[in-house]
Design an enzyme around this catalytic site. Structure first.
Site, mmCIF file in Angstrom:
data_model
loop_
_atom_site.group_PDB
_atom_site.id
_atom_site.type_symbol
_atom_site.label_atom_id
_atom_site.label_comp_id
_atom_site.label_asym_id
_atom_site.label_seq_id
_atom_site.Cartn_x
_atom_site.Cartn_y
_atom_site.Cartn_z
ATOM 1 N N ARG A 104 -0.135 1.603 -4.974
ATOM 2 C CA ARG A 104 -0.489 0.041 -4.679
ATOM 3 C C ARG A 104 -2.019 -0.102 -4.869
ATOM 4 N NH1 ARG A 104 1.026 -3.688 0.422
ATOM 5 N NH2 ARG A 104 -0.143 -2.254 1.512
ATOM 6 N N THR A 108 -5.653 -5.611 -5.479
ATOM 7 C CA THR A 108 -4.907 -6.396 -6.189
ATOM 8 C C THR A 108 -3.668 -6.301 -5.341
ATOM 9 O OG1 THR A 108 -4.083 -5.012 -7.651
ATOM 10 C CG2 THR A 108 -5.838 -6.332 -8.352
ATOM 11 N N ASP A 200 1.695 1.913 8.501
ATOM 12 C CA ASP A 200 1.905 2.457 7.282
ATOM 13 C C ASP A 200 3.124 3.709 7.471
ATOM 14 O OD1 ASP A 200 1.756 4.519 5.025
ATOM 15 O OD2 ASP A 200 0.020 3.350 4.418
ATOM 16 N N ASP A 203 2.050 7.168 5.930
ATOM 17 C CA ASP A 203 1.164 7.953 7.052
ATOM 18 C C ASP A 203 1.816 8.651 8.120
ATOM 19 O OD1 ASP A 203 -0.836 7.770 5.259
ATOM 20 O OD2 ASP A 203 -1.684 6.080 6.278
#
Length: 209
Positions: A104, A108, A200, A203
């Site tokens: 990603r 954006t 996340d 992670d």
């Protein structure tokens, strides 16, 4: 419009709560993702067709039910999706596994594909795309589009945690793809993270920052 299935089983809700806790470490988080994926596989396969087979028990011959030889495929979105694969394979050991890599763009928030490897008989398989988080929906939608371009006819999406924005995007862009969730959360924040979410997932699965 595709259907959204949110699993309300107490075991799934309990494990998701522990997974969300900030103090839950990598080892336990990884185990919980694995366990919830197994529980989700149980529901994901509820509509598999059955056929009658004749077997012999220690007591007698009998006609019983077995899965009709439907070809299945799991496609994790790299990297976080890998955390859900083993749990599903434990329930469906003969399933083939493809992989799709997307990252990603931090500005954006749009996904870019960098890797795609699928079984050769794509058109004959029912695929389950797996990714722990359905946030903006961009990665999941692009992954589904990639599978369709390769000839996939039947696709489901399985995620642990989703925001309404991501669900809406997938439904709009892929109305033929049903979505299976362990939790449907409140919203996305300004950074594209699910709230309350679980951080996340990649992670937390792999111990990175």
């Amino acid at each position: 419009m595709s259907k959204v299935h949110v699993f309300d089983h107490p075991l799934i809700q309990h494990k998701m709560t522990i997974m969300r806790k900030v103090e839950t470490g990598t080892k336990q988080f990884r185990e919980l993702v694995d366990e919830v994926a197994s529980l989700m596989a149980y529901e994901l396969t509820r509509d598999l067709p059955l056929t009658d087979v004749e077997i012999e028990t220690p007591v007698t011959k009998t006609t019983q039910k077995m899965i009709e030889g439907k070809k299945l495929g799991i496609v994790p979105i790299l990297r976080a999706g890998l955390g859900m694969v083993d749990g599903m394979l434990r329930m469906m050991p003969n399933v083939k596994v493809g992989h799709i890599g997307l990252y990603r763009d931090p500005e954006t928030l749009e996904p870019t594909e960098y890797y795609l490897k699928l079984p050769t008989d794509v058109a004959e398989r029912d695929f389950v795309v797996v990714d722990p988080m359905l946030a903006t929906g961009g990665s999941a939608s692009d992954a589904i589009s990639s599978l369709k371009k390769q000839g996939a006819q039947s696709i489901k999406l399985a995620c642990l945690c989703a925001a309404p924005e991501g669900v809406k995007r997938v439904q709009e862009e892929h109305p033929d793809v049903d979505i299976y969730l362990a939790a449907l959360d409140e919203k996305l924040n300004d950074h594209g993270y699910i709230v309350p979410g679980l951080g996340d997932a990649g992670d937390r699965l792999f111990g990175t920052k």
